[in-house]
Design a protein around this motif. Structure first.
Motif, mmCIF file in Angstrom:
data_model
loop_
_atom_site.group_PDB
_atom_site.id
_atom_site.type_symbol
_atom_site.label_atom_id
_atom_site.label_comp_id
_atom_site.label_asym_id
_atom_site.label_seq_id
_atom_site.Cartn_x
_atom_site.Cartn_y
_atom_site.Cartn_z
ATOM 1 N N GLY A 144 3.691 9.632 -0.115
ATOM 2 C CA GLY A 144 3.632 8.598 -1.148
ATOM 3 C C GLY A 144 4.077 7.250 -0.619
ATOM 4 O O GLY A 144 3.466 6.214 -0.910
ATOM 5 N N ALA A 145 5.157 7.231 0.182
ATOM 6 C CA ALA A 145 5.644 5.978 0.758
ATOM 7 C C ALA A 145 4.632 5.406 1.742
ATOM 8 O O ALA A 145 4.400 4.191 1.772
ATOM 9 C CB ALA A 145 6.989 6.206 1.443
ATOM 10 N N ALA A 146 4.011 6.265 2.553
ATOM 11 C CA ALA A 146 3.001 5.795 3.505
ATOM 12 C C ALA A 146 1.792 5.222 2.772
ATOM 13 O O ALA A 146 1.234 4.206 3.183
ATOM 14 C CB ALA A 146 2.575 6.939 4.420
ATOM 15 N N SER A 147 1.400 5.850 1.690
ATOM 16 C CA SER A 147 0.274 5.354 0.901
ATOM 17 C C SER A 147 0.599 3.982 0.301
ATOM 18 O O SER A 147 -0.234 3.071 0.331
ATOM 19 C CB SER A 147 -0.070 6.355 -0.206
ATOM 20 O OG SER A 147 -1.060 5.846 -1.050
ATOM 21 N N ALA A 148 1.811 3.836 -0.218
ATOM 22 C CA ALA A 148 2.225 2.550 -0.789
ATOM 23 C C ALA A 148 2.250 1.471 0.292
ATOM 24 O O ALA A 148 1.843 0.327 0.060
ATOM 25 C CB ALA A 148 3.590 2.677 -1.447
#
Length: 168
Positions: free
Chosen positions: A129-133
Motif C-alpha cells: 500500500g505504501a509503495a502504491s501511494a
C-alpha cells in the motif's frame, strides 16, 4: 377444514380463488456460519471422533494442550479444529513417543509460527500500500512538469583522436 384438506389445512391450489397455489413460507436462513472453529461437539462426541477417552480430553484441557470453548454452564464444546488437534496430540504421543510437555511446546511453537506468518502478511500488505501511494505521488509530480520546455543538453564531444595531415 374442508373435506378435501388434510389435517393441517388446504393443500396446494386449495383455499384460494381460481385454485391458485398458496404462497409457502420458507424458513429463514440461520444467522451464523459453521466453520472449523465453531464449537459444536460435546465431550462425548469429541472423544468418539478423536478416538480418545473423555477423561483424556479433560486431562489435555487441564494441561493446556487442547482448550475447547466453554458454554455458560462451563461445559466443554469442541470444534473440528480441536478434534484435529486431539488426533495430532495422540499421534505425536503414540507414534513419535513425545511426552506431553514436548507436545505442548510444539503446539506453542506452531501457534507462534502461524501468528508470525499472519503478521508478515499484514506487513507485506502495508508495504504494498505504501509503495502504491509513493508511485501515485511520483506520477503526480511527473504529471506536473511543463511539457513546453525542452531541457538543455550540452553538445557531446567526441573523445576520438584525429590526426590531421596536410596535403603536400
Amino acid at each position: 377444514m374442508t373435506p378435501d384438506s388434510g389435517p393441517i389445512g388446504p393443500g396446494i391450489g386449495e383455499g384460494l380463488p381460481g385454485g391458485a397455489p398458496r404462497a409457502r413460507r420458507t424458513a429463514a436462513p440461520p444467522q451464523y456460519v459453521l466453520t472449523e472453529d465453531t464449537p459444536v461437539y460435546v465431550i462425548s462426541v469429541a472423544a468418539e471422533l478423536s478416538g480418545l477417552h473423555p477423561q483424556t480430553l479433560r486431562q489435555y484441557d487441564r494441561l493446556g494442550l487442547v482448550c475447547p470453548d466453554r458454554t455458560a454452564g462451563r461445559g466443554r464444546r469442541y470444534s473440528s479444529r480441536d478434534i484435529q488437534q486431539l488426533r495430532e496430540v495422540q499421534r505425536l504421543s503414540q507414534d513419535e513417543g513425545i511426552n506431553l510437555a514436548g507436545i505442548k511446546r510444539i503446539i506453542e511453537l506452531e501457534n507462534q509460527v502461524t501468528a508470525l506468518q499472519s503478521r508478515i502478511a499484514e506487513l507485506v500488505d502495508s508495504l504494498e500500500g505504501a509503495a502504491s501511494a509513493l508511485r501515485q505521488r511520483e506520477a503526480a509530480v511527473h504529471a506536473s512538469y511543463r511539457r513546453d520546455l525542452v531541457p538543455y543538453q550540452p553538445p557531446t564531444q567526441s573523445s576520438a583522436l584525429v590526426v590531421w595531415r596536410p596535403k603536400r
